[in-house]
Structures are given as C-alpha cells and as structure tokens.
Design a protein around this motif. Sequence first.
Motif, mmCIF file in Angstrom:
data_model
loop_
_atom_site.group_PDB
_atom_site.id
_atom_site.type_symbol
_atom_site.label_atom_id
_atom_site.label_comp_id
_atom_site.label_asym_id
_atom_site.label_seq_id
_atom_site.Cartn_x
_atom_site.Cartn_y
_atom_site.Cartn_z
ATOM 1 N N GLY A 59 -12.957 -15.242 -4.606
ATOM 2 C CA GLY A 59 -11.512 -15.128 -4.721
ATOM 3 C C GLY A 59 -11.107 -13.967 -5.609
ATOM 4 N N LEU A 60 -9.799 -13.856 -5.825
ATOM 5 C CA LEU A 60 -9.241 -12.725 -6.551
ATOM 6 C C LEU A 60 -9.155 -12.993 -8.047
ATOM 7 C CD1 LEU A 60 -6.182 -11.807 -4.277
ATOM 8 C CD2 LEU A 60 -8.489 -10.838 -4.207
ATOM 9 N N THR A 61 -9.274 -11.918 -8.806
ATOM 10 C CA THR A 61 -8.940 -11.926 -10.222
ATOM 11 C C THR A 61 -7.707 -11.056 -10.391
ATOM 12 O OG1 THR A 61 -11.203 -12.280 -11.016
ATOM 13 C CG2 THR A 61 -9.669 -11.205 -12.523
ATOM 14 N N VAL A 62 -6.659 -11.632 -10.949
ATOM 15 C CA VAL A 62 -5.401 -10.914 -11.179
ATOM 16 C C VAL A 62 -5.241 -10.719 -12.676
ATOM 17 C CG1 VAL A 62 -2.890 -10.951 -10.900
ATOM 18 C CG2 VAL A 62 -4.369 -11.925 -9.107
ATOM 19 N N VAL A 63 -5.091 -9.473 -13.107
ATOM 20 C CA VAL A 63 -4.963 -9.159 -14.526
ATOM 21 C C VAL A 63 -3.585 -8.572 -14.795
ATOM 22 C CG1 VAL A 63 -6.000 -8.011 -16.508
ATOM 23 C CG2 VAL A 63 -7.428 -8.645 -14.573
ATOM 24 N N VAL A 64 -2.879 -9.160 -15.755
ATOM 25 C CA VAL A 64 -1.528 -8.736 -16.109
ATOM 26 C C VAL A 64 -1.585 -7.918 -17.396
ATOM 27 C CG1 VAL A 64 0.815 -9.497 -16.654
ATOM 28 C CG2 VAL A 64 -0.589 -10.817 -15.046
ATOM 29 N N TYR A 65 -1.088 -6.685 -17.317
ATOM 30 C CA TYR A 65 -1.026 -5.801 -18.482
ATOM 31 C C TYR A 65 0.431 -5.519 -18.835
ATOM 32 C CZ TYR A 65 -5.990 -4.746 -17.861
ATOM 33 O OH TYR A 65 -7.356 -4.841 -17.759
ATOM 34 N N PRO A 66 0.722 -5.250 -20.111
ATOM 35 C CA PRO A 66 2.112 -4.975 -20.488
ATOM 36 C C PRO A 66 2.549 -3.534 -20.259
ATOM 37 C CG PRO A 66 0.735 -5.022 -22.439
ATOM 38 C CD PRO A 66 -0.156 -5.390 -21.279
ATOM 39 N N LEU A 67 1.592 -2.602 -20.147
ATOM 40 C CA LEU A 67 1.932 -1.190 -20.068
ATOM 41 C C LEU A 67 1.245 -0.516 -18.883
ATOM 42 C CD1 LEU A 67 1.513 -0.250 -23.845
ATOM 43 C CD2 LEU A 67 3.670 -0.663 -22.633
ATOM 44 N N LEU A 68 1.965 0.420 -18.260
ATOM 45 C CA LEU A 68 1.399 1.164 -17.136
ATOM 46 C C LEU A 68 0.185 1.965 -17.568
ATOM 47 C CD1 LEU A 68 1.617 1.969 -14.162
ATOM 48 C CD2 LEU A 68 3.179 3.801 -14.844
ATOM 49 N N SER A 69 0.201 2.479 -18.800
ATOM 50 C CA SER A 69 -0.938 3.261 -19.288
ATOM 51 C C SER A 69 -2.200 2.409 -19.335
ATOM 52 C CB SER A 69 -0.639 3.840 -20.674
ATOM 53 O OG SER A 69 -0.366 2.811 -21.613
ATOM 54 N N LEU A 70 -2.072 1.153 -19.744
ATOM 55 C CA LEU A 70 -3.229 0.248 -19.761
ATOM 56 C C LEU A 70 -3.698 -0.060 -18.340
ATOM 57 C CD1 LEU A 70 -2.141 -2.295 -22.530
ATOM 58 C CD2 LEU A 70 -3.855 -0.489 -22.727
ATOM 59 N N MET A 71 -2.761 -0.211 -17.431
ATOM 60 C CA MET A 71 -3.113 -0.456 -16.035
ATOM 61 C C MET A 71 -3.893 0.724 -15.468
ATOM 62 S SD MET A 71 0.590 -2.070 -14.961
ATOM 63 C CE MET A 71 0.292 -2.130 -13.194
ATOM 64 N N ASN A 72 -3.408 1.936 -15.728
ATOM 65 C CA ASN A 72 -4.090 3.130 -15.229
ATOM 66 C C ASN A 72 -5.470 3.288 -15.857
ATOM 67 O OD1 ASN A 72 -2.001 3.949 -13.507
ATOM 68 N ND2 ASN A 72 -0.942 5.045 -15.150
ATOM 69 N N ASP A 73 -5.583 3.016 -17.156
ATOM 70 C CA ASP A 73 -6.874 3.115 -17.846
ATOM 71 C C ASP A 73 -7.879 2.149 -17.229
ATOM 72 O OD1 ASP A 73 -5.962 5.067 -19.545
ATOM 73 O OD2 ASP A 73 -5.618 3.712 -21.243
ATOM 74 N N GLN A 74 -7.433 0.931 -16.950
ATOM 75 C CA GLN A 74 -8.345 -0.059 -16.393
ATOM 76 C C GLN A 74 -8.748 0.301 -14.970
ATOM 77 O OE1 GLN A 74 -10.649 -1.936 -17.565
ATOM 78 N NE2 GLN A 74 -9.277 -3.365 -18.604
ATOM 79 N N MET A 75 -7.829 0.860 -14.199
ATOM 80 C CA MET A 75 -8.166 1.320 -12.850
ATOM 81 C C MET A 75 -9.261 2.385 -12.905
ATOM 82 S SD MET A 75 -6.793 0.065 -10.022
ATOM 83 C CE MET A 75 -6.820 1.433 -8.862
ATOM 84 N N ARG A 76 -9.088 3.344 -13.817
ATOM 85 C CA ARG A 76 -10.091 4.404 -13.951
ATOM 86 C C ARG A 76 -11.432 3.836 -14.380
ATOM 87 N NH1 ARG A 76 -5.550 7.443 -15.865
ATOM 88 N NH2 ARG A 76 -5.896 6.720 -17.988
ATOM 89 N N ARG A 77 -11.409 2.863 -15.277
ATOM 90 C CA ARG A 77 -12.661 2.276 -15.741
ATOM 91 C C ARG A 77 -13.365 1.546 -14.617
ATOM 92 N NH1 ARG A 77 -13.703 -2.125 -20.606
ATOM 93 N NH2 ARG A 77 -15.943 -1.794 -20.707
ATOM 94 N N PHE A 111 -10.056 -7.431 -7.204
ATOM 95 C CA PHE A 111 -9.567 -7.250 -8.570
ATOM 96 C C PHE A 111 -8.183 -6.627 -8.498
ATOM 97 C CE2 PHE A 111 -9.297 -5.655 -12.847
ATOM 98 C CZ PHE A 111 -10.099 -6.504 -13.604
ATOM 99 N N VAL A 112 -7.166 -7.354 -8.964
ATOM 100 C CA VAL A 112 -5.775 -6.903 -8.882
ATOM 101 C C VAL A 112 -5.255 -6.620 -10.283
ATOM 102 C CG1 VAL A 112 -3.438 -7.450 -8.105
ATOM 103 C CG2 VAL A 112 -5.427 -8.346 -6.847
ATOM 104 N N ILE A 113 -4.724 -5.425 -10.490
ATOM 105 C CA ILE A 113 -4.122 -5.031 -11.746
ATOM 106 C C ILE A 113 -2.618 -4.969 -11.538
ATOM 107 C CG2 ILE A 113 -3.890 -3.120 -13.395
ATOM 108 C CD1 ILE A 113 -6.840 -2.441 -12.731
ATOM 109 N N SER A 114 -1.862 -5.646 -12.415
ATOM 110 C CA SER A 114 -0.417 -5.696 -12.214
ATOM 111 C C SER A 114 0.299 -5.917 -13.540
ATOM 112 C CB SER A 114 -0.062 -6.802 -11.210
ATOM 113 O OG SER A 114 1.294 -6.688 -10.788
ATOM 114 N N ASN A 115 1.614 -6.149 -13.458
ATOM 115 C CA ASN A 115 2.415 -6.474 -14.633
ATOM 116 C C ASN A 115 3.357 -7.622 -14.288
ATOM 117 O OD1 ASN A 115 4.612 -5.282 -13.226
ATOM 118 N ND2 ASN A 115 4.134 -3.288 -14.112
#
Length: 200
Positions: A59-77, A111-115
């Motif tokens: 199944g999916l893992t959904v991760v909620v971040y407060p800032l777009l910069s953190l979302m972008n950093d995690q995508m790159r990682r 793996f879903v990155i969102s806010n």
Amino acid sequence: FHLASLYPYQNLVIRSILERGGLYGKTARTAAEPTQLVVLPTGSGKSVCFMLPALLLEGLTVVVYPLLSLMNDQMRRMEHLGCRAVMLRGGQTAVERQAVWKQLEEGTSRFVISNAETLSHPPVCERLARLRVSLLVIDEAHTVTQWGESFRPAYLGLHAISRQLNPSQVVAFTATASPRIIERVTKILFGGERPHMVYG
C-alpha cells in the motif's frame, strides 16, 4: 540508505511500523500501536524511520510536510536513492496531476509527498482514499499547533483527513515536545486518543 547501522530509536520506530504493517505476523500486528508520536532532535534521522519501512509495506505511504521546500528536498532524496515518489501539491496542472494518479493506480509509486492544504481538497482526498493507504506520516508535527491555529487552518483538519484515508497507522514526528504541544498534537492529529510515545 547508505547506513551501516541504525540508532536504537530508529530501530524501535521502524520495527513498530513494520509490526503494525503485518510483516511480523498477525499477533504482532494486533499488538502494535496504530498511532505513534516520535520526538527526535533535528538531524537525528527521522526520515529514515518512515522512508525505510515505506519500501516494505504494502500500500501507499503518505507523508505530510509543512513546507514546499521540505517536500522538494524529500523528492530529491528519494530519487537519489532510486525510490519512486510522487508529489501532490497546489499549482499542479491537470496533466501533472493525472500523471501522479496514473503512477499511484498502476503501483509504480507507493510514496506520496503532500501537504495539509492539498489533502484537504475533497477530490484529492477522495481519490487517494480509494487507494490503499498503509501509513500516514505527519512530519514537523509541532507546526500543527504553531500554525494550524493561526494561518494554516488546514492543519486542524488532519484528523478528519486521516479518518477518510483510513490508514493502518499514523505516525507523527517532531523535534519539539513541550507538554502543551503534546497535548494539542494529540487532540488535533489523534482525536484526543493518546498515541504511543517514542523519545530519542
């Protein structure tokens, strides 16, 4: 993840997530806590605690971040590690958003990155809820209290979002854990039900 070993608290959190995910059998799954609040200092490797088990859970893992910069950093990682992740955020075109849904529905990304703002949009939450969400992660959970009651009202709706997504487990991470913050996070994210606490 290029790690020779894990810290004891990382091992504890990862093991708990995997137990709840059923990787250690039905008995362990039943005994495992469905909610956790993990308090670890900045730079202590919090992201490994959910990124590693996300690769093993069905199944999916959904991760909620407060800032777009953190979302972008995690995508790159994630991309650097060779893991396919998708991002759900504001401002995406219809074509971009459809490409995200295609990957999720075909199972090529889990793996879903969102806010909070994006997840609170009914069409997004409803469509995501039709997929199997195993793990919902709220990173920087202290911002729920610091921002949700002032200029990020969507954060106050995360418990309702969690209920709609119906994940097997919810894990929140923070580096700030005063008694007031723990009380408010417990109320806002977990509906007042005390989560399992992990301190590192």
